[in-house]
Design a protein around this motif. Sequence first.
Motif, mmCIF file in Angstrom:
data_model
loop_
_atom_site.group_PDB
_atom_site.id
_atom_site.type_symbol
_atom_site.label_atom_id
_atom_site.label_comp_id
_atom_site.label_asym_id
_atom_site.label_seq_id
_atom_site.Cartn_x
_atom_site.Cartn_y
_atom_site.Cartn_z
ATOM 1 N N GLU A 22 -3.554 5.942 -2.841
ATOM 2 C CA GLU A 22 -4.534 6.988 -2.543
ATOM 3 C C GLU A 22 -5.582 6.559 -1.526
ATOM 4 O O GLU A 22 -5.942 7.334 -0.639
ATOM 5 C CB GLU A 22 -5.189 7.478 -3.833
ATOM 6 N N HIS A 23 -6.060 5.336 -1.619
ATOM 7 C CA HIS A 23 -7.120 4.889 -0.714
ATOM 8 C C HIS A 23 -6.625 4.641 0.713
ATOM 9 O O HIS A 23 -7.442 4.402 1.605
ATOM 10 C CB HIS A 23 -7.805 3.632 -1.267
ATOM 11 N N ARG A 24 -5.309 4.738 0.947
ATOM 12 C CA ARG A 24 -4.755 4.523 2.293
ATOM 13 C C ARG A 24 -4.081 5.774 2.864
ATOM 14 O O ARG A 24 -3.497 5.723 3.941
ATOM 15 C CB ARG A 24 -3.751 3.362 2.277
ATOM 16 N N ARG A 25 -4.170 6.887 2.161
ATOM 17 C CA ARG A 25 -3.547 8.116 2.654
ATOM 18 C C ARG A 25 -4.276 8.636 3.884
ATOM 19 O O ARG A 25 -5.458 8.409 4.061
ATOM 20 C CB ARG A 25 -3.528 9.175 1.554
ATOM 21 N N GLU B 122 -3.542 7.788 6.975
ATOM 22 C CA GLU B 122 -3.548 6.786 8.046
ATOM 23 C C GLU B 122 -2.209 6.713 8.787
ATOM 24 O O GLU B 122 -2.050 5.861 9.659
ATOM 25 C CB GLU B 122 -3.863 5.407 7.474
ATOM 26 N N VAL C 270 0.824 -1.210 0.000
ATOM 27 C CA VAL C 270 0.000 0.000 0.000
ATOM 28 C C VAL C 270 0.862 1.265 0.000
ATOM 29 O O VAL C 270 0.336 2.373 0.042
ATOM 30 C CB VAL C 270 -0.994 0.024 1.186
#
Length: 156
Positions: free
Chosen positions: A72-75, A77, A51
């Motif tokens: 992008e979907h894990r930014r 965190e 990721v």
Amino acid sequence: MSADVTIEAYDGDRGDLLWSFRLAEDSETNLVGYLARGRVWVARGEDSAVVGHLQADTDGSRWEVLNTAVAEHRRGEGIGRRLLDRAVSEARADGARRVVLATATADIGNLRFYQRCGFRMERVVPDAFTPETGYPEPVEIDGIPLRDAVWFAMDL
């Protein structure tokens, strides 16, 4: 902080990570020029999928972060922070005195992120992102033209 993510050294084919490298690099020419350099760490989610990554190279006393990105979907965190902390920790253990990195002056999010991580601005390099340096034109980040680079450093 994302507890379901592990940070580990990556020894696999870097071509498998091109999707992640391209999140942070708009110049294919430059990417090809440094892809094989240094060391790479990856962030893996609980399903073992990558990721994010960070690539750094060293000349002994100084480490340079060459490329880092988070999917992008894990930014948001804390994954980027964990990757950067790992690289700084490895640099310290290796006896480095400094860690440096560059980012676009147009990328306000990166400017904020690196300062929050303890890095300090050192210098601006005008026109670092031009067709002459391998970058397509025009590139904009949040409506700001991609032109100049800012170098950050952290003394260890």
